[in-house]
Design a protein around this motif. Structure first.
Motif, short mmCIF file in Angstrom:
data_model
loop_
_atom_site.label_atom_id
_atom_site.label_comp_id
_atom_site.label_asym_id
_atom_site.label_seq_id
_atom_site.Cartn_x
_atom_site.Cartn_y
_atom_site.Cartn_z
N LEU A 36 0.81 -1.21 0.00
CA LEU A 36 0.00 0.00 0.00
C LEU A 36 0.85 1.27 0.00
O LEU A 36 0.32 2.38 0.17
N THR A 37 2.15 1.12 -0.20
CA THR A 37 3.07 2.24 -0.05
C THR A 37 2.67 3.44 -0.88
O THR A 37 2.64 4.58 -0.41
N GLU A 51 -10.92 10.65 -1.25
CA GLU A 51 -11.92 9.71 -1.77
C GLU A 51 -11.28 8.74 -2.77
O GLU A 51 -11.52 7.53 -2.71
N ARG A 52 -10.46 9.26 -3.67
CA ARG A 52 -9.85 8.42 -4.70
C ARG A 52 -8.93 7.38 -4.08
O ARG A 52 -9.01 6.19 -4.41
N ARG A 53 -8.05 7.79 -3.18
CA ARG A 53 -7.07 6.84 -2.62
C ARG A 53 -7.69 5.89 -1.61
O ARG A 53 -7.25 4.74 -1.48
N LEU A 54 -8.72 6.33 -0.89
CA LEU A 54 -9.44 5.40 -0.01
C LEU A 54 -10.09 4.29 -0.84
O LEU A 54 -10.05 3.11 -0.46
N ALA A 55 -10.67 4.66 -1.98
CA ALA A 55 -11.30 3.65 -2.86
C ALA A 55 -10.26 2.68 -3.42
O ALA A 55 -10.51 1.47 -3.48
N LEU A 56 -9.10 3.19 -3.81
CA LEU A 56 -8.04 2.32 -4.32
C LEU A 56 -7.50 1.40 -3.23
O LEU A 56 -7.19 0.23 -3.49
N THR A 57 -7.40 1.92 -2.02
CA THR A 57 -6.93 1.09 -0.90
C THR A 57 -7.92 -0.02 -0.61
O THR A 57 -7.55 -1.18 -0.41
#
Length: 280
Positions: A36-37, A51-57
């Motif tokens: 997840l780096t 929002e974008r990076r939470l969804a990708l995570t």
């Protein structure tokens, strides 16, 4: 400590006492299963970036079968809906709410990043409990969701509010409470998402263990958010002793509430049946 007197209810004190119980999940270090780096290294810049990076995570964890995705399914939905509300007339000060949304998400990001790096001392107790339990794999989906909500709302939210400022109190408190209406609209949506993505055997999460008596009552979002606001005001207005006391309460009450969520006696024989339904 007058400003923080309201959070000192019998329920919060019971939760604080529960933080001293033993029997937590087996501690985990860096998982080594999901990298997840790239998603966690840099602070979220704004609500859209969060929002974008939470969804990708969430997607990366979900694809790897990592149950830490459960909380993100709930949290990502909330973040998306609140961000959309910034463009409407739901908030008196949408710029402040946007900063608040970003600071709140960054509290989660720093906890998960420290956990992934094996820096357990930098991870709040409630988050260690939530991450450890999700990776141990013995919890219900409902428990995974509640553990994350507890850590983020009962521990992180007051600190995020301090990050962006709680004054002027009446105006900002009104916007803080306006988020509650959005959360109320999402309850059924979130439960349907959890059932569809993680527990297809559960037709109704409310009926199948969605409430965990006093632990879940404390973790209702409206009550948890009220607790966070009063703690934030005490941190902002209080002296050194008050601030130390409130930080102690945030740590202990969130950790104790997490242990109450995990207490097997609160499910009785129904827990095994629910696990079987979830995994069918």
């Amino acid at each position: 400590m007058h400003a923080a007197s309201r959070p000192l209810t019998s329920r919060t004190l019971r939760a604080a006492a529960a933080s001293y119980r033993r029997g937590t999940p087996v501690p985990r270090g860096p998982t080594g299963r999901v990298d997840l780096t790239d998603l966690l290294a840099d602070p979220y810049a704004d609500p859209a970036d969060a929002e974008r990076r939470l969804a990708l995570t969430e997607r990366r964890l979900f694809d790897a079968g990592d149950r830490r995705a459960v909380f993100l399914t709930v949290y990502g939905t909330v973040t998306s809906r609140v961000r959309r509300g910034l463009a409407s007339d739901r908030f008196a000060d949408p710029e402040w709410v946007g900063a608040y949304l970003t600071a709140f998400a960054n509290r989660y990001r720093t906890a998960l990043s420290a956990y992934e790096c094996g820096e357990r001392d930098r991870v709040p107790r409630a988050w260690r409990l939530a991450f450890d339990a999700a990776l141990a794999g013995d919890t219900l989906v409902t428990q995974d969701a509640l553990l994350g909500i507890n850590a983020h709302v009962v521990h992180d939210l007051a600190l995020a509010l301090v990050d962006v400022g709680v004054h002027p109190k009446p105006a900002r408190r009104a916007d803080h409470d306006a988020v509650n209406a959005i959360l109320a609209e999402l309850v059924d949506v979130e439960q349907d998402l959890l059932a569809a993505r993680y527990a297809p055997g559960l037709a109704d999460l409310d009926e199948a263990g969605g409430r965990i008596d006093e632990a879940a009552a404390f973790l209702t979002l409206a009550e948890g958010r009220d607790w966070a606001w009063h703690c934030a005001v005490a941190l902002a207005d209080g002296g050194p002793l008050a601030r130390r006391t409130v930080r102690w309460l945030l740590d202990r009450v969130s950790a104790g509430a997490g242990r109450l969520v995990l207490a097997p006696s609160r499910y009785g024989g129904a827990r095994d049946r629910l696990l079987a339904l979830e995994r069918s």
